[in-house]
Write a protein that holds these residues in place. Structure first.
Motif, PDB file in Angstrom:
ATOM      1  N   GLY A 120       0.826  -1.173  -0.150  1.00  0.00           N
ATOM      2  CA  GLY A 120       0.074  -0.043   0.068  1.00  0.00           C
ATOM      3  C   GLY A 120       0.757   1.212   0.009  1.00  0.00           C
ATOM      4  N   GLY A 126      -7.052   5.811   1.222  1.00  0.00           N
ATOM      5  CA  GLY A 126      -6.657   5.008   0.310  1.00  0.00           C
ATOM      6  C   GLY A 126      -7.833   4.378  -0.605  1.00  0.00           C
ATOM      7  N   GLU A 170      -2.322  -0.714  -4.150  1.00  0.00           N
ATOM      8  CA  GLU A 170      -2.873  -0.250  -3.197  1.00  0.00           C
ATOM      9  C   GLU A 170      -4.247  -1.093  -2.955  1.00  0.00           C
ATOM     10  OE1 GLU A 170      -4.163   2.815  -0.130  1.00  0.00           O
ATOM     11  OE2 GLU A 170      -2.308   1.801  -1.124  1.00  0.00           O
TER      12      GLU A 170
END
Length: 294
Positions: free
Chosen positions: A175, A189, A234
């Motif tokens: 991530g 995110g 991600e």
């Protein structure tokens, strides 16, 4: 489109510009510092001035290439300023320019068909350069990361509930780091991933393989343009944050905010998984729905 070689040079130049201090310019003249497309609207705003005219000046030679009238002043409630507009939409010659009003000068900006290319790639590369747990060496910015918080592969749960006990170890490596700290948050995110995916859906032709000049140590997915490779990095991390009942942990971070002197390689404090939230879970689900569609 620019060639890959010329774009790489432009990216390096752009990165260097961002790293240096800005040249002083008149704060009352507001222009699009990214630039203006050749055949689209071109408008600058000028605050609190008694001047009635403006000039468009070649930034290299200082020659006036266009003159026009400022609009009537209108009060802007947000800034509490009286704003006049300077329109030079019908000027279509590519180049580097500035707007001058009386003795005041704006910062320089470009007019052209490709003014958004470099800023777009620079912005997209900022996600790549924010990767956790992915060692890389970037020839464009000079940034090097050797490990990037390996402790997130065994982050500790900070609380006890029906699903987890305090001290449970969970692999939440991967991530992107958040904006300004080394924590990783589902909410930011999820919304960032979704917005990038929506941009791809709107104009897939703008996103290609090789576009982001991935640093040494980072490999893109074989069957995806670079943007989708980056978003997948991600999304893969977000999936690790999902719990057995479908909810998500809210964030993973150290207990202390590291100082600005701490790189990802030197911040060796333990990392913890904090809380769970309906908002995080909802945003996670929505983002993955867009990802599955793409």
């Amino acid at each position: 489109m620019q060639s890959k070689r010329s774009l790489r040079v432009a990216l390096a130049t752009g990165a260097a510009i961002f790293a240096t201090s800005a040249v002083a310019f008149a704060t009352e003249i507001h222009v699009d510092q990214v630039g203006y497309l050749t055949n689209h609207n071109k408008i600058a705003m000028v605050s609190d001035t008694a001047e009635q005219t403006f000039r468009l000046v070649n930034a290299g030679t200082g020659a006036t290439v266009y003159e026009g009238q400022l609009s009537a002043a209108r009060h802007d409630a947000n800034s509490n300023e009286y704003i006049k507009t300077a329109s030079f939409t019908d000027f279509t010659t590519a180049g580097r320019y500035r707007v001058e009003v009386g003795d005041s000068k704006s910062c320089d900006f470009s007019i052209g068909d490709n003014v958004y290319a470099v800023p777009t790639v620079l912005n997209l590369r900022s996600y790549t350069l924010s990767r956790a747990n992915n060692p890389f060496e970037d020839s464009i910015t000079g940034l090097q990361v050797k490990k990037g918080h390996p402790q997130t592969a065994h982050a500790e749960v900070y609380f006890t509930d029906k699903l987890n006990k305090k001290g449970d170890k969970v692999d939440v490596s991967g991530g992107w780091y958040d904006a300004g700290d080394y924590g990783k948050y589902i909410t930011t995110g999820a919304i960032s991933s979704a917005q990038l995916l929506l941009a791809y859906e709107a104009h897939p032709e703008h996103f290609t393989k090789g576009q982001l000049f991935f640093p040494k140590g980072i490999k893109g997915e074989a069957d995806m343009p670079d943007l989708l490779s980056e978003v997948k990095y991600e999304v893969d991390w977000m999936r690790k944050m999902q719990r057995k009942d479908g909810s998500t942990f809210h964030k993973v971070a150290g207990a202390q905010w590291p100082g600005f002197d701490k790189s990802p390689d030197t911040d060796d404090q333990p990392f913890f998984l904090y809380s769970t939230a309906s908002s995080s879970t909802a945003m996670y689900g929505a983002s993955l729905a867009v990802a599955s569609r793409v």
